[in-house]
Design an enzyme around this catalytic site. Structure first.
Site, PDB file in Angstrom:
ATOM      1  N   GLU A   1       0.831  -1.208   0.000  1.00  0.00           N
ATOM      2  CA  GLU A   1       0.000   0.000   0.000  1.00  0.00           C
ATOM      3  C   GLU A   1       0.864   1.256   0.000  1.00  0.00           C
ATOM      4  OE1 GLU A   1      -3.067   2.420  -0.229  1.00  0.00           O
ATOM      5  OE2 GLU A   1      -3.585   0.325   0.125  1.00  0.00           O
TER       6      GLU A   1
ATOM      7  N   HIS B   1       0.299  -9.187  -2.511  1.00  0.00           N
ATOM      8  CA  HIS B   1      -1.088  -8.812  -2.785  1.00  0.00           C
ATOM      9  C   HIS B   1      -1.329  -8.959  -4.285  1.00  0.00           C
ATOM     10  CE1 HIS B   1      -4.390  -5.782  -3.183  1.00  0.00           C
ATOM     11  NE2 HIS B   1      -4.690  -6.156  -1.955  1.00  0.00           N
TER      12      HIS B   1
ATOM     13  N   ARG C   1      -5.453 -15.435   1.613  1.00  0.00           N
ATOM     14  CA  ARG C   1      -6.535 -14.575   2.062  1.00  0.00           C
ATOM     15  C   ARG C   1      -7.343 -14.147   0.854  1.00  0.00           C
ATOM     16  NH1 ARG C   1      -5.639  -8.502   2.000  1.00  0.00           N
ATOM     17  NH2 ARG C   1      -6.208  -9.062  -0.133  1.00  0.00           N
TER      18      ARG C   1
ATOM     19  N   THR D   1     -12.198   0.652   0.967  1.00  0.00           N
ATOM     20  CA  THR D   1     -11.291   1.124  -0.076  1.00  0.00           C
ATOM     21  C   THR D   1     -11.342   2.633  -0.265  1.00  0.00           C
ATOM     22  OG1 THR D   1     -11.572  -1.001  -1.172  1.00  0.00           O
ATOM     23  CG2 THR D   1     -10.639   0.770  -2.491  1.00  0.00           C
TER      24      THR D   1
ATOM     25  N   HIS E   1      -9.013   2.643   4.711  1.00  0.00           N
ATOM     26  CA  HIS E   1      -8.442   3.895   4.200  1.00  0.00           C
ATOM     27  C   HIS E   1      -8.881   5.055   5.084  1.00  0.00           C
ATOM     28  CE1 HIS E   1      -6.205   3.111   0.443  1.00  0.00           C
ATOM     29  NE2 HIS E   1      -6.791   1.922   0.594  1.00  0.00           N
TER      30      HIS E   1
ATOM     31  N   HIS F   1      -1.584  22.420  33.247  1.00  0.00           N
ATOM     32  CA  HIS F   1      -1.181  21.107  32.744  1.00  0.00           C
ATOM     33  C   HIS F   1       0.207  20.763  33.266  1.00  0.00           C
ATOM     34  CE1 HIS F   1      -4.031  20.542  29.081  1.00  0.00           C
ATOM     35  NE2 HIS F   1      -4.611  21.302  30.000  1.00  0.00           N
TER      36      HIS F   1
END
Length: 412
Positions: A38, A97, A157, A191, A220, A315
């Site tokens: 990817e 893939h 897969r 996707t 995504h 803080h």
């Protein structure tokens, strides 16, 4: 059980799963790291063989369970790179893939990978405007390709593409079919990044009741839900999550490795620390950022330069007393350190006192409050860097030690 009838968490962690979530895999999941698949689709990405091997080794050292590579069918160099990484002998399993096509499957098997991630579009958009095939064709193709891969003994897969815009009946039918064939995992892919956590939970929980194999999810990040969707998927019973380093990928990319690890650490710190070398995360992200010519974002999960920076006075005081007041992650677990910023108009005297002590200077609380007021006065003109603040503190300390009357303190 609480008096109101709700099931309490078995630990003191309010963010952990409850006993009612018996299908949850929050405490038992695997990462399929897709930076080298990817991530290659990221706009700036170009990894030569040497860089791919370096990234693969770094991912393996971090501890991811799977490394996914670009299809050998993409190019001759992709084929060679796939074979080279498969031959490294890494602890992580090497996957590639591929399209749901026999030619792609044969080519991938020849590279020596441990498994194939097969994908085909199932939404009406992709069936009409991408491959042009109907569901009957897709099902027959899936049966042929899956059976062939299984005959070689490799992991397989099968994933739909654009799952959340696909017909639910179509999805469940094809998942049921490949599950009966013995696939290791079925995949759900958001996707286009359109799904929200509730939709993800419902689809994964439904699918969990249909198939007996593992469930992999690929999210995504077009609408900013990738990490939340990944967590919801695991809560619903998914077993594997796809990630990439810094989330790089097509368009806005996918679930970032660091962000997912941070989320899962919050759910079960001991489990995540036992699986992954968290102190390697910054080095890994710097490696990939340099390779694709980007900077690690200032607000990046864990490793961004602001991730453990505290500024506001209230803080800072609380952090100095107990870091858990404003930190859900322990920076030291990730090889990081916190920074309390004091060179600004929002600073508080407790934070300044801490810095005075770090410098080995002796000032009373009243004197610290006095120098804090001076810092604020100067910071109203412009912010002060740490060197300028330290210079001011040392000047102030020297003046007080000498019994001088301070009319002005300059910061260089």
């Amino acid at each position: 059980m609480a008096s109101n009838g709700t099931v309490q968490s078995p630990t003191n962690n309010p963010y952990g799963k409850t006993l009612a979530d018996y299908l949850s895999r929050v405490d038992n999941f695997s990462i399929i790291e897709s930076t080298l698949r990817e991530g290659e689709q990221f706009a700036n990405a170009f990894f030569d063989t040497e860089k791919k091997i370096e990234i693969a080794k770094a991912l393996d050292d971090f501890g991811v369970e799977y490394i996914e590579l670009t299809s050998p069918a993409a190019s001759e160099q992709s084929r060679q790179d796939c074979a080279a990484i498969a031959a490294l002998g890494l602890k992580a399993k090497i996957l590639t893939h591929v399209r749901c096509h026999m030619d792609d499957a044969r080519l991938a098997i020849e590279t020596g990978v441990d498994g194939l991630d097969v994908v085909i579009g199932t939404s009406s958009y992709l069936r009409e405007f991408s491959h042009g095939k109907n569901m009957d064709y897709i099902t027959q193709q899936a049966i042929e390709v899956v059976n062939y891969i299984k005959s070689t003994g490799l992991e397989v897969r099968f994933s739909s593409e654009d799952s959340f815009r696909s017909d639910l009946v179509d999805l469940l039918n094809i998942y049921r079919t490949v599950d009966k064939l013995g696939v290791n995992r079925v995949g759900i892919a958001d996707t286009v990044g359109c799904a929200n956590p509730r939709q993800v939970y419902e689809l994964v929980r439904t699918l969990r009741g249909v198939v007996s194999c593992d469930i992999e999810c690929h999210f995504h990040n077009d609408t900013g839900c990738a990490i939340a969707n990944a967590y919801a998927a695991l809560e619903a019973g998914a077993t594997h999550i796809d990630t990439s380093v810094l989330g790089i990928g097509e368009r806005n990319g996918i679930t970032p490795l660091g962000g997912l690890v941070a989320r899962m650490y919050t759910a079960n710190r001991e489990y995540v620390m036992g699986k992954y070398k968290l102190d390697k995360l910054r080095e890994l992200e710097n490696l990939v950022a340099d390779a694709v010519d980007i900077e690690v974002p200032f607000n990046n999960y864990v490793t961004g330069y602001c991730a453990f920076t505290h500024k506001a006075g209230i803080h800072a005081k609380a952090i100095l007393n107990n870091p858990s007041t404003y930190e859900i992650l322990k920076p030291e677990d990730f090889g990081m350190t916190r920074y309390v910023s004091i060179g600004h108009r929002l600073t508080g005297w407790n934070a300044v006192k801490s810095r005075v002590q770090q410098l080995g200077l002796e000032l009373t609380d009243d004197q610290v409050k006095e120098v804090t007021a001076r810092i604020k006065q100067m910071a109203d003109i412009k912010p002060l860097g740490v060197e300028a603040v330290d210079h001011l503190l040392r000047q102030f300390h020297a003046a007080k030690s000498n019994g001088s009357t301070i009319t002005a303190v300059a910061a260089s």
